[in-house]
Write a protein that holds these residues in place. Structure first.
Motif, short mmCIF file in Angstrom:
data_model
loop_
_atom_site.label_atom_id
_atom_site.label_comp_id
_atom_site.label_asym_id
_atom_site.label_seq_id
_atom_site.Cartn_x
_atom_site.Cartn_y
_atom_site.Cartn_z
N PRO A 28 0.83 -1.21 0.00
CA PRO A 28 0.00 0.00 0.00
C PRO A 28 0.87 1.26 0.00
O PRO A 28 1.80 1.37 0.80
CB PRO A 28 -0.78 -0.09 1.33
CG PRO A 28 -0.59 -1.50 1.82
CD PRO A 28 0.75 -1.92 1.28
N MET A 30 0.90 5.84 -1.02
CA MET A 30 0.17 7.03 -1.45
C MET A 30 0.84 7.63 -2.69
O MET A 30 0.62 8.80 -3.02
CB MET A 30 0.12 8.07 -0.32
CG MET A 30 -0.66 7.55 0.88
SD MET A 30 -1.48 8.85 1.78
CE MET A 30 -0.10 9.83 2.28
N HIS A 34 9.39 6.52 -4.23
CA HIS A 34 10.84 6.72 -4.14
C HIS A 34 11.49 5.40 -3.75
O HIS A 34 10.81 4.37 -3.65
CB HIS A 34 11.16 7.84 -3.14
CG HIS A 34 10.49 7.69 -1.82
ND1 HIS A 34 10.79 6.66 -0.95
CD2 HIS A 34 9.49 8.40 -1.22
CE1 HIS A 34 10.04 6.76 0.13
NE2 HIS A 34 9.23 7.80 0.00
N HIS A 37 9.74 3.15 -1.11
CA HIS A 37 8.66 2.32 -1.65
C HIS A 37 9.23 1.18 -2.50
O HIS A 37 8.76 0.05 -2.43
CB HIS A 37 7.73 3.15 -2.55
CG HIS A 37 7.09 4.32 -1.88
ND1 HIS A 37 7.46 5.62 -2.13
CD2 HIS A 37 6.08 4.41 -0.98
CE1 HIS A 37 6.71 6.45 -1.42
NE2 HIS A 37 5.86 5.73 -0.71
N PHE A 145 5.01 -3.10 4.72
CA PHE A 145 4.97 -1.75 5.29
C PHE A 145 6.37 -1.36 5.75
O PHE A 145 7.16 -2.22 6.18
CB PHE A 145 4.02 -1.71 6.49
CG PHE A 145 2.58 -1.93 6.12
CD1 PHE A 145 1.75 -0.86 5.83
CD2 PHE A 145 2.06 -3.21 6.03
CE1 PHE A 145 0.42 -1.06 5.46
CE2 PHE A 145 0.73 -3.42 5.66
CZ PHE A 145 -0.09 -2.34 5.38
N GLY A 146 6.68 -0.07 5.70
CA GLY A 146 8.02 0.41 6.09
C GLY A 146 8.10 0.72 7.57
O GLY A 146 7.17 1.26 8.16
N ASP A 149 7.41 4.37 9.05
CA ASP A 149 6.17 4.74 9.75
C ASP A 149 5.94 3.69 10.84
O ASP A 149 5.03 2.85 10.73
CB ASP A 149 5.02 4.80 8.75
CG ASP A 149 5.25 5.85 7.68
OD1 ASP A 149 4.89 7.01 7.91
OD2 ASP A 149 5.84 5.51 6.64
N PRO A 173 13.01 -2.34 6.46
CA PRO A 173 13.86 -1.30 7.05
C PRO A 173 13.72 0.07 6.38
O PRO A 173 13.33 0.16 5.21
CB PRO A 173 15.28 -1.83 6.85
CG PRO A 173 15.19 -3.11 6.12
CD PRO A 173 13.76 -3.44 5.88
N VAL A 175 14.75 3.22 4.40
CA VAL A 175 15.72 3.57 3.36
C VAL A 175 16.04 5.06 3.48
O VAL A 175 15.13 5.88 3.62
CB VAL A 175 15.17 3.25 1.95
CG1 VAL A 175 16.14 3.67 0.87
CG2 VAL A 175 14.86 1.76 1.83
N LYS A 183 14.16 8.71 3.41
CA LYS A 183 13.44 9.06 2.18
C LYS A 183 11.97 9.24 2.48
O LYS A 183 11.38 8.47 3.26
CB LYS A 183 13.58 7.94 1.16
CG LYS A 183 15.01 7.70 0.76
CD LYS A 183 15.16 7.69 -0.74
CE LYS A 183 16.61 7.40 -1.09
NZ LYS A 183 16.97 7.87 -2.41
P1 AMP Z 1 3.45 6.38 1.92
O1 AMP Z 1 3.36 6.43 0.43
O2 AMP Z 1 4.26 7.49 2.52
O3 AMP Z 1 2.12 6.16 2.59
O4 AMP Z 1 4.30 5.07 2.24
C1 AMP Z 1 3.91 3.81 1.76
C2 AMP Z 1 4.75 2.75 2.44
O5 AMP Z 1 6.13 2.98 2.15
C3 AMP Z 1 4.61 2.77 3.98
O6 AMP Z 1 4.57 1.44 4.46
C4 AMP Z 1 5.88 3.48 4.40
O7 AMP Z 1 6.31 3.13 5.70
C5 AMP Z 1 6.86 3.00 3.35
N1 AMP Z 1 7.99 3.92 3.28
C6 AMP Z 1 7.94 5.26 3.05
N2 AMP Z 1 9.18 5.80 3.11
C7 AMP Z 1 10.02 4.78 3.41
C8 AMP Z 1 11.43 4.69 3.63
N3 AMP Z 1 12.22 5.76 3.57
N4 AMP Z 1 11.95 3.48 3.91
C9 AMP Z 1 11.16 2.38 4.00
N5 AMP Z 1 9.82 2.39 3.80
C10 AMP Z 1 9.27 3.58 3.51
#
Ligand code: AMP
Length: 279
Positions: A28, A30, A34, A37, A145-146, A149, A173, A175, A183
């Protein structure tokens, strides 16, 4: 790679894949993808027959004065990246496809009330709701999931357990940029000066990792970290906290596994970062 805009066409594809006995992984997002993701999508590619990426700026997780309208979007670039990473499907619905008022919500109260939940009271209710919906639509075997968050990850794990979703949650982990900044799609809001100032987050984290030890007082560790951020004129602390890794409740001493997390405004941009410490 397929692109779907509706729940119905997504379900149809997933059903056909399942009938062929294929395993499904979901990432999932948004959008405005980068390397963070990409790391989730790569892991998902390695571990599943089918990779589904959702690309949806979820309105229900933004508060009234937050950056929903300004949130960066570039679907063409996202779809090119997903294709290059071997994704099978991007689900890219419009908000009207996902929500019809009045709408049911899912929330996990206790874990959502600390850290980011204090400043963003409706945020995790929106996250739990959209992730539940995506789980029902895509019915993945695994979802990625990252750790970036970390509170979201803990809440999703709890939700899956409490609501008996038969889905394995895989945490990945953080990134970072070469200089240490985690990121984030929101890094694009930073001007040159703010981008430099944003390094105070990862510097503070490194200091926290250096000084933390079993039985350490949270106030000592957090004090060292806060001092680094407070020395940066463009930074304003939202929170720098130590919480129990499972319950997200504040701790005074390092006695169990903890999460050390922060949210810091650099100018108008709110950035988050964290590290986990296992005793
Ligand atoms: P978002 O698009 O910001 O909702 O993030 C989507 C998924 O990517 C979430 O599970 C985030 O935790 C993960 N994510 C966003 N940035 C990073 C990062 N720098 N390292 C690892 N996972 C990430």
């Amino acid at each position: 790679m397929k692109v779907t805009k509706t729940v119905e066409e997504t379900r149809k594809l997933v059903k056909a894949w399942k009938q062929e006995g294929k395993s499904i992984g979901l990432v999932p997002t948004m959008g405005f993808l980068h390397e963070g993701h990409a790391s989730l999508i790569r892991r998902c590619r390695e571990e599943n027959d089918i990779v589904v990426v959702s690309d949806f700026v979820n309105p229900t997780q933004f508060g009234p004065n937050e950056d929903l309208e300004a949130y960066p979007r570039d679907f063409k670039r996202d779809s090119e990246l997903c294709e290059s990473l071997g994704a099978d499907l991007i689900f890219n619905p419009e908000p009207e496809e996902m929500y019809h008022d009045p709408h049911a919500f899912v929330s996990i109260d206790l874990l959502s009330e600390t850290l980011c939940g204090k400043t963003r009271p409706i945020h995790f209710k929106g996250v739990c709701t959209v992730v539940s919906k995506l789980f029902h639509i895509v019915t993945p075997d695994k979802a990625y999931f990252g750790q970036k968050d970390a509170q979201q990850l803990a809440i999703i794990r709890k939700m899956v357990q409490d609501l008996n979703f038969d889905i394995q949650i895989v945490g990945c982990p953080i990134v970072r940029e070469e200089d240490g900044l985690a990121k984030s799609s929101r890094n694009t809001y930073l001007n040159t000066e703010e981008r430099k100032a944003a390094l105070c987050l990862s510097k503070a984290l490194r200091r926290g990792m250096d000084v933390i030890h079993p039985q350490a007082d949270a106030s000592e560790v957090l004090g060292e970290m806060r001092a680094i951020i407070e020395a940066e004129p463009l930074a304003r602390i939202d929170y720098v906290s130590m919480v129990d890794a499972l319950t997200m409740q504040p701790v005074e001493k390092v006695e169990k596994d903890v999460l050390v997390a922060m949210a810091v405004y650099i100018g108008k941009t709110r950035l988050i970062d964290n590290f986990s410490y296992e005793v």
